[in-house]
Design a protein around this motif. Sequence first.
Motif, PDB file in Angstrom:
ATOM      1  N   ILE A 230      34.200  40.569   3.830  1.00 22.69           N
ATOM      2  CA  ILE A 230      34.851  40.348   2.538  1.00 22.69           C
ATOM      3  C   ILE A 230      36.267  40.919   2.562  1.00 22.69           C
ATOM      4  O   ILE A 230      37.213  40.306   2.065  1.00 22.69           O
ATOM      5  CB  ILE A 230      34.010  40.968   1.406  1.00 22.69           C
ATOM      6  N   GLY A 231      36.434  42.091   3.152  1.00 19.38           N
ATOM      7  CA  GLY A 231      37.747  42.722   3.210  1.00 19.38           C
ATOM      8  C   GLY A 231      38.751  41.952   4.041  1.00 19.38           C
ATOM      9  O   GLY A 231      39.957  41.983   3.754  1.00 19.38           O
TER      10      GLY A 231
ATOM     11  N   ILE B 277      47.059  38.150   7.269  1.00 20.11           N
ATOM     12  CA  ILE B 277      47.001  37.918   8.704  1.00 20.11           C
ATOM     13  C   ILE B 277      47.079  36.418   8.968  1.00 20.11           C
ATOM     14  O   ILE B 277      46.959  35.610   8.050  1.00 20.11           O
ATOM     15  CB  ILE B 277      45.705  38.511   9.322  1.00 20.11           C
ATOM     16  N   SER B 278      47.258  36.086  10.222  1.00 21.58           N
ATOM     17  CA  SER B 278      47.350  34.671  10.584  1.00 21.58           C
ATOM     18  C   SER B 278      45.990  33.998  10.410  1.00 21.58           C
ATOM     19  O   SER B 278      44.950  34.662  10.460  1.00 21.58           O
ATOM     20  CB  SER B 278      47.820  34.534  12.031  1.00 21.58           C
TER      21      SER B 278
ATOM     22  N   LEU C  45      44.430  32.207  12.502  1.00 24.21           N
ATOM     23  CA  LEU C  45      43.647  32.363  13.724  1.00 24.21           C
ATOM     24  C   LEU C  45      42.922  33.707  13.747  1.00 24.21           C
ATOM     25  O   LEU C  45      41.729  33.769  14.041  1.00 24.21           O
ATOM     26  CB  LEU C  45      44.558  32.224  14.946  1.00 24.21           C
ATOM     27  N   LEU C  46      43.648  34.772  13.427  1.00 22.57           N
ATOM     28  CA  LEU C  46      43.027  36.100  13.395  1.00 22.57           C
ATOM     29  C   LEU C  46      41.977  36.187  12.298  1.00 22.57           C
ATOM     30  O   LEU C  46      40.909  36.780  12.498  1.00 22.57           O
ATOM     31  CB  LEU C  46      44.092  37.177  13.210  1.00 22.57           C
ATOM     32  N   PHE C  47      42.253  35.586  11.135  1.00 18.97           N
ATOM     33  CA  PHE C  47      41.260  35.570  10.061  1.00 18.97           C
ATOM     34  C   PHE C  47      39.984  34.862  10.511  1.00 18.97           C
ATOM     35  O   PHE C  47      38.880  35.334  10.251  1.00 18.97           O
ATOM     36  CB  PHE C  47      41.813  34.879   8.811  1.00 18.97           C
ATOM     37  N   ASN C  48      40.136  33.732  11.186  1.00 20.50           N
ATOM     38  CA  ASN C  48      38.975  32.987  11.666  1.00 20.50           C
ATOM     39  C   ASN C  48      38.156  33.813  12.639  1.00 20.50           C
ATOM     40  O   ASN C  48      36.923  33.825  12.573  1.00 20.50           O
ATOM     41  CB  ASN C  48      39.431  31.680  12.312  1.00 20.50           C
TER      42      ASN C  48
END
Length: 102
Positions: free
Chosen positions: A30-31, A37-38, A40-43
């Motif tokens: 959740i955080g 962030i990008s 890609l990093l979120f994914n």
Amino acid sequence: MSIQPAGKTYFGLAAILTGILAVLFILANIGSSYLRISPLLFNQLNTITALLYCILTPLTVALGFMGIILKRDSMILGVLAIGMVAVPFLLLFTQFAAGFIE
């Protein structure tokens, strides 16, 4: 040679530890949605934290039931661990089910 009684088992303790980890991973999931962030990093973060949560939640429930069932184990820790992972799971499931109603 005498037969020794069975030793204490630690399924309840293992359940509470995996339950704490499961709750930490769902909070991290959740955080991560609030970070700048990008995509890609979120994914990557979303996938890793969700995968670990989905692995640890059923493991916690199984270990908690083992802790409840076995006589030489901590029933209280088993119940607490199941309750600890049941609350976030039920909240997420309710959100999921509400999505179909709208």
